[in-house]
Design an enzyme around this catalytic site. Structure first.
Site, PDB file in Angstrom:
ATOM      1  N   ASP A 171      17.661  23.444  68.543  1.00  0.00           N
ATOM      2  CA  ASP A 171      18.882  22.772  67.680  1.00  0.00           C
ATOM      3  C   ASP A 171      18.913  23.315  66.367  1.00  0.00           C
ATOM      4  O   ASP A 171      18.361  24.403  66.120  1.00  0.00           O
ATOM      5  CB  ASP A 171      18.832  21.200  67.658  1.00  0.00           C
ATOM      6  N   TYR A 178      29.765  17.063  70.306  1.00  0.00           N
ATOM      7  CA  TYR A 178      28.129  16.781  70.911  1.00  0.00           C
ATOM      8  C   TYR A 178      27.922  17.739  71.639  1.00  0.00           C
ATOM      9  O   TYR A 178      28.810  18.396  72.429  1.00  0.00           O
ATOM     10  CB  TYR A 178      28.083  15.390  71.560  1.00  0.00           C
ATOM     11  N   ARG A 179      26.681  18.217  71.529  1.00  0.00           N
ATOM     12  CA  ARG A 179      26.249  19.302  72.794  1.00  0.00           C
ATOM     13  C   ARG A 179      26.423  18.664  73.994  1.00  0.00           C
ATOM     14  O   ARG A 179      25.971  17.456  74.337  1.00  0.00           O
ATOM     15  CB  ARG A 179      24.803  19.800  72.510  1.00  0.00           C
ATOM     16  N   TRP A 212      25.145  12.008  73.396  1.00  0.00           N
ATOM     17  CA  TRP A 212      25.596  10.984  72.342  1.00  0.00           C
ATOM     18  C   TRP A 212      24.354  10.371  71.384  1.00  0.00           C
ATOM     19  O   TRP A 212      23.652   9.581  71.875  1.00  0.00           O
ATOM     20  CB  TRP A 212      26.407   9.877  72.925  1.00  0.00           C
TER      21      TRP A 212
END
Length: 500
Positions: free
Chosen positions: A288, A181-182, A194
């Site tokens: 993203d 996750y980033r 999350w």
């Protein structure tokens, strides 16, 4: 290209092997992790280039930065030591779907199977190279000054860990969740992105339901390549991700237990230890994988950092995302190939599947099936939308088994010649979607599109038989091919239609 079986002990061994094979280039010019290195990685990937090791990281003496280490599927095969990625999927299937033993011989074989699974389980060790350099977070003013985290795009407000393995354990069973996750880096804490439908969020919810105020957690940067890849795999919960990594790798990984009780890969370059709290903070915007800054700005849990472990002469691994095709698309294709045997086991009618790179994985799936009965294509759509993270897939196109799902022109032909929009297109409103999808007005909530591009049976076509496709006998195809090749007219001749 076939790679001999290699089991890498850490990221450094993998980088050395890439360089030995001419698949890695070193950059000695001083570049910053703030915009410069990410832009370099994008340009290399867009031009089909190799893995890169930046040796002079501006502002971070002693650090190196590795990127594009999974630049194409051949790199992944090298990392996992297989010629065919589907072999790993069948390995998983063989372990999970076995008949119960009835005879003594079968029971002895079952014992052997149990010993085989033992090969893949994590191995606890008391030694890890990253423990030689421990930094208490109270002794630093800003984590981003210690770790060369990326800022990919100008509107990102803070640096990000773009390929961290975020690790937490189930509060009761101890099953490990280890996912990518980033993570936004603040002065002395982190904000963990999350997403609603992912394993990390599920573990977070389970801890909160137990009344926990904070969750023991760890973040790993850089590890042996199989473990890094598994971090991005949509492994069904509650299967243990560390065990899954051992199965994919072919042998169990060594893990080290931190003071907070979380086990992490001993091969890690960097480990951040701490606790995820119930406190939330604004996160983003972030550029993203859809090629947009995500919207809107939202709140995610804060991870309170207690200490940071760093290997000597550390190697930071970061990836970049944006408009495809970048490294994440290669990892998506890896998932496609490894998980195809599992999908085939659950849905035997499935012949092949394709997550097109420009479909950004959860935007579109093309699947071919051996059609047996009316409505079969729609049944497969519904089944796929009910499988794990395939539930987030926005568009599913179903074609017949003789259509190559990886040839977009064959798919376009099937959609154009087999689809009557009123009959063969379905839209399902009010369904889960990728939270990052820029097309939906509410993050995580949108609609589905299904396209049945199979040939229709009479029951699906108002009782009318489907027309016969053109074609000539195989013998004629082969005879004419040999004539044309002999005369040097064309090479690699293809027939004019399907053989009879």
């Amino acid at each position: 290209m076939w790679w001999p079986k290699l089991v890498f002990q850490d990221l450094r061994e993998y980088l050395e092997e890439l360089e030995k094979r001419g698949l890695l280039r070193r950059v000695r010019t001083s570049l910053s992790p703030d915009l410069e290195i990410p832009e370099a990685l994008r340009q290399v990937m867009y031009s089909g280039g190799p893995a890169v090791l930046f040796e002079n990281v501006k502002g971070y003496p002693g650090w190196r930065v590795a990127g594009n280490i999974f630049a194409n599927i051949e790199y992944v095969k090298l990392a996992l030591g297989v010629e065919n990625l589907e072999d790993i999927g069948w390995r998983l299937v063989s372990l999970a779907w076995r008949q119960p033993p009835l005879t003594l011989t079968e029971k002895l074989r079952k014992l052997r199977d149990a010993l085989e699974i033992g090969r893949y389980t994590p191995k606890l060790t008391r030694r890890a190279a990253f423990t030689r350099n421990v930094i208490e977070v109270n002794s630093i003013s800003d984590i981003a000054r210690v770790i060369p985290a990326f800022r990919q795009y100008p509107r990102e407000p803070r640096p990000y860990l773009t390929y961290p393995l975020v690790i937490v354990k189930h509060p009761e069973t101890g099953v490990t969740t280890m996912s990518v996750y980033r993570v936004m880096v603040r002065e002395r804490d982190l904000v963990v992105h999350w997403q609603l439908h992912k394993r990390g969020q599920q573990a977070y919810n389970e801890w909160r339901e137990k009344g926990a105020e904070e969750i023991p957690a760890a973040i790993v940067i850089g590890a042996e390549p199989a473990t890094l890849l598994v971090g991005a795999f949509p492994v069904p919960y509650p299967m243990d991700k560390l065990l899954f990594a051992g199965i994919v790798r072919g042998e169990g990984i060594e893990v080290y237990r931190l003071d907070n009780g979380v086990e992490v890969p001993a091969s890690a370059e960097v480990v951040i230890e701490g606790y995820v709290t119930n406190e939330l903070a604004d996160e983003g915007p972030f550029g993203d994988h859809w090629g947009y800054y995500d919207k809107p700005r939202r709140k995610f849990p804060i991870m309170r950092v207690t200490r940071i472990y760093i290997r000597e002469e550390p190697v930071y691994y970061g990836t970049v995302v944006g408009k495809p095709v970048l490294e994440d698309a290669v990892i998506g294709k890896t998932v496609e190939r490894i998980f195809l045997p599992i999908i085939k086991t659950l849905l035997p009618e499935v012949h092949d599947i394709n997550f097109p790179p420009h479909g950004v994985f959860q935007g579109m799936v093309i699947v071919s099936i051996r059609k047996r009965y009316p409505g079969h294509a729609k049944k497969v759509m519904m089944a796929l939308w009910g499988l794990g993270l395939l539930s987030l897939t926005k568009i599913i196109i179903v074609v017949d088994h003789d259509v190559n799902v990886h040839d977009i022109n064959q798919v376009i032909w099937a959609v154009s010649s087999h689809v009557d929009p009123q009959r063969d297109v379905i839209v399902i409103p009010g369904t889960p979607t990728d939270e990052l999808d820029p097309a939906v007005p509410v993050p995580g909530y949108g609609s589905k599109l299904g396209i049945d591009a199979t040939r229709k049976l009479p029951e699906e076509n108002m009782g009318v038989e489907w027309p016969e496709e053109v074609g000539v006998p195989d013998e004629l195809v082969e005879r004419i091919r040999k004539v044309l090749e002999k005369e040097g007219v064309v090479k690699d001749v293809k027939g004019s239609g399907a053989g009879l």
